[in-house]
Design an enzyme around this catalytic site. Sequence first.
Site, PDB file in Angstrom:
ATOM      1  N   ASP A   1      -1.288  24.820 -10.799  1.00 36.09           N
ATOM      2  CA  ASP A   1      -2.654  24.516 -11.227  1.00 36.09           C
ATOM      3  C   ASP A   1      -2.676  23.979 -12.648  1.00 36.09           C
ATOM      4  O   ASP A   1      -3.386  23.007 -12.953  1.00 36.09           O
ATOM      5  CB  ASP A   1      -3.523  25.777 -11.140  1.00 36.09           C
ATOM      6  CG  ASP A   1      -3.612  26.323  -9.730  1.00 36.09           C
ATOM      7  OD1 ASP A   1      -3.515  25.519  -8.790  1.00 36.09           O
ATOM      8  OD2 ASP A   1      -3.762  27.548  -9.571  1.00 36.09           O
TER       9      ASP A   1
ATOM     10  N   HIS B   1      -6.728  35.374  -7.388  1.00 35.47           N
ATOM     11  CA  HIS B   1      -6.424  34.005  -7.819  1.00 35.47           C
ATOM     12  C   HIS B   1      -7.160  32.993  -6.943  1.00 35.47           C
ATOM     13  O   HIS B   1      -7.866  32.106  -7.458  1.00 35.47           O
ATOM     14  CB  HIS B   1      -4.910  33.773  -7.752  1.00 35.47           C
ATOM     15  CG  HIS B   1      -4.481  32.412  -8.213  1.00 35.47           C
ATOM     16  ND1 HIS B   1      -3.981  32.177  -9.459  1.00 35.47           N
ATOM     17  CD2 HIS B   1      -4.489  31.207  -7.579  1.00 35.47           C
ATOM     18  CE1 HIS B   1      -3.696  30.889  -9.592  1.00 35.47           C
ATOM     19  NE2 HIS B   1      -3.995  30.283  -8.449  1.00 35.47           N
ATOM     20  N   GLU B   2      -7.014  33.108  -5.630  1.00 37.81           N
ATOM     21  CA  GLU B   2      -7.679  32.174  -4.725  1.00 37.81           C
ATOM     22  C   GLU B   2      -9.195  32.366  -4.758  1.00 37.81           C
ATOM     23  O   GLU B   2      -9.954  31.402  -4.643  1.00 37.81           O
ATOM     24  CB  GLU B   2      -7.139  32.338  -3.300  1.00 37.81           C
ATOM     25  CG  GLU B   2      -5.643  32.131  -3.149  1.00 37.81           C
ATOM     26  CD  GLU B   2      -5.184  30.774  -3.647  1.00 37.81           C
ATOM     27  OE1 GLU B   2      -5.994  29.824  -3.621  1.00 37.81           O
ATOM     28  OE2 GLU B   2      -4.025  30.650  -4.079  1.00 37.81           O
TER      29      GLU B   2
ATOM     30  N   GLY C   1       0.839  -1.195   0.000  1.00 36.42           N
ATOM     31  CA  GLY C   1       0.000   0.000   0.000  1.00 36.42           C
ATOM     32  C   GLY C   1       0.870   1.239   0.000  1.00 36.42           C
ATOM     33  O   GLY C   1       2.109   1.166   0.000  1.00 36.42           O
ATOM     34  N   PRO C   2       0.244   2.414   0.009  1.00 37.72           N
ATOM     35  CA  PRO C   2       1.018   3.659  -0.028  1.00 37.72           C
ATOM     36  C   PRO C   2       1.902   3.809   1.221  1.00 37.72           C
ATOM     37  O   PRO C   2       1.644   3.178   2.253  1.00 37.72           O
ATOM     38  CB  PRO C   2      -0.068   4.748  -0.068  1.00 37.72           C
ATOM     39  CG  PRO C   2      -1.310   4.048  -0.519  1.00 37.72           C
ATOM     40  CD  PRO C   2      -1.203   2.648  -0.029  1.00 37.72           C
ATOM     41  N   PRO C   3       2.937   4.633   1.145  1.00 38.60           N
ATOM     42  CA  PRO C   3       3.784   4.862   2.329  1.00 38.60           C
ATOM     43  C   PRO C   3       2.980   5.492   3.459  1.00 38.60           C
ATOM     44  O   PRO C   3       2.120   6.337   3.243  1.00 38.60           O
ATOM     45  CB  PRO C   3       4.860   5.828   1.801  1.00 38.60           C
ATOM     46  CG  PRO C   3       4.844   5.684   0.318  1.00 38.60           C
ATOM     47  CD  PRO C   3       3.445   5.335  -0.052  1.00 38.60           C
TER      48      PRO C   3
ATOM     49  N   GLY D   1       0.812   2.061   7.574  1.00 38.84           N
ATOM     50  CA  GLY D   1       0.883   1.202   8.755  1.00 38.84           C
ATOM     51  C   GLY D   1       1.296  -0.225   8.495  1.00 38.84           C
ATOM     52  O   GLY D   1       0.977  -1.108   9.292  1.00 38.84           O
ATOM     53  N   LYS D   2       2.029  -0.512   7.430  1.00 40.58           N
ATOM     54  CA  LYS D   2       2.437  -1.890   7.135  1.00 40.58           C
ATOM     55  C   LYS D   2       3.431  -2.402   8.187  1.00 40.58           C
ATOM     56  O   LYS D   2       3.275  -3.502   8.711  1.00 40.58           O
ATOM     57  CB  LYS D   2       3.053  -1.942   5.724  1.00 40.58           C
ATOM     58  CG  LYS D   2       2.071  -1.541   4.625  1.00 40.58           C
ATOM     59  CD  LYS D   2       2.705  -1.599   3.266  1.00 40.58           C
ATOM     60  CE  LYS D   2       3.777  -0.543   3.090  1.00 40.58           C
ATOM     61  NZ  LYS D   2       3.232   0.824   3.138  1.00 40.58           N
TER      62      LYS D   2
END
Length: 669
Positions: free
Chosen positions: A498, A422-423, A200-202, A205-206
Amino acid sequence: MDLKRFTRGPLLWILGIVVLLLLVTTMFGGDGNYERTDTSKIVALIEQGKVANAKIIDKDQRIEVTTTDGQSYYSSWVAGQGLQLVEALERANPRQGWTVEVPRENFLVGLLVSFLPIVIIVLIFLFIMNQMQGGGSRVMSFGKSKAKLVTKDTPKTTFADVAGADEAIEELQEIKEFLQNPAKFQAIGAKIPKGVLLYGPPGTGKTLLARAVAGEAGVPFYSISGSDFVEMFVGVGASRVRDLFEQAKANAPAIIFIDEIDAVGRHRGAGLGGGHDEREQTLNQLLVEMDGFDVKGGVILIAATNRPDILDPALLRPGRFDRQIVIDRPDLEGRKGILRVHARGKPFAPEVDLDTIARRTPGFTGADLANVINEAALLTARKDEKLISQATLEEAIDRVMAGPERKSRVMSDQEKKIIAYHEGGHALVAHALPNADPVHKITILSRGRALGYTMTLPMEDKFLATRSEMMDQLAMLLGGRTAEELVFHEPTTGAANDIEKATQIARRMVTEYGMSEQLGARKFGSGSSEVFLGRDMGHERDYSEKVASAIDEEVRRLIETAHDRAWEILVEYRDVLDNLVLELMEKETLSREEVLRIFAPVRKKEHRPSYLGYGKRLPSDRPPVLTPKERAGNGSSPALPSGGPNGGPSGGSPADQPWLSERAPKDEA
């Protein structure tokens, strides 16, 4: 440094021998009973006839004399004095009573001078090997396993310390039960899996799950990293694999945990070293130990990796890794459980609501959530407060997502206004689109590398994305750039990130998800973001130049469509955008409630399903099947009103349904 280990090793004996040689050399190479004096005094004694015996050692430029009354003197001369001494001796006692001696070198001194460099080189080599092998008595243990055996004294992690991975815990609980009560499974002929792969992704909790298994199993647990097998010496990795499994089989039943197994289990043939590569030899030995000719069992292998796609197929087949468990990012309930685990023992204010924090952190891994709680505790200590507040937790989330606030960055009012527009463009477009996530927060304060940011949060965890949702996401991403063009009539460099994200989404829509009416439901390219030498160096794309041009054109069209939609929204609600900017310039940060108040005049755009093949085929007027829950609720589908999918007449031509006709390809024959 371990003193006992040092005294048992050979280094102390070698050091003692060297010191003894130096002492012996000093003892036998001394000056004896001769007393040092000046050369002029010795010359005077010679001329006065008081010298009974004299010896000149020419190599050392030294003269030793014995006087008639039994006194012994020596002196060292400098250039020019040697001839003076010889002439004085010849005058006093011609060629009698004195000798010229060429001294023989001391045997021990010569031995020491000859072998001391070799001894030093050997000591340096042993020191280097000592450091490479972990020190101590393992200096020459190249092929020994470096696995750590988890003992009773090791701090225990149990399944109670793990949250957000209920399915994985259930699978691993079965292994624990088999090790503790194998007769229960053997009675019905069940065999425990030989290997369990956690991927799984880093940060999900592996390794934590493996530590929990070690704390729960109650059997010998050997832990090692995949990189510990690979060394600079050929054959060391395979030898360590053999030694590791021999130790585990001798103590069976036992568990072996290999962290980051992709360091040694990578696809064979993926390197330029060919079949003689050290990593491949190590992998071959691992394959044999897991499921080879020797069928002796009792050893369960648990491995963890972030990249299961690069592992060798022979390693993943049943009989080796029988069970593969996905440890994915936790959902909402999982995040709530993880936050409660990490909140144990920490003082929280009464108003703290961890459920709200869980809803604010979609996509966070367990490591991210642990970092949020830790950052909140650090911020509380920095402020000399006693309780962790909700505001501190909100600030910790911002720090984890975007970095610490950069208060030292000074910007002009003009740049602040550009950032505010922009925001504001991002926020207004997101609020007006029906499929975009709700706006949670807007700020023009600089954090990390961002000059400002707009935070949108989904109302619930999503695992699928429709084409309409992705098109709205494209429009939201381009809202900031569009606002700059609308207000200041030219774009800035602030929209670079973006544009990068929008281009990635549009290209994946075309090449991976088949969301293009021009190219259809096809996948283009390998889709691999990384190149592995040997396996992918000669990879070629699986489409022609004409298709590549069509892909580029379709990506451009999707981005331009999203840009036009954002432009329409910002032009229609330009007054609302200006009001938002005024409040942003004043307060710098706006919460969800403040944003909703400002956006009150904005009406959400009509939801328009984006079907493939615009104008080529018509949507069916048959509604989807109702679930029992929907049937019990109102008896009708809440997703679609009566009639067609958009409330209009069912069937008909594209001209009867504007939402189809305006998206129909204009160059269709």
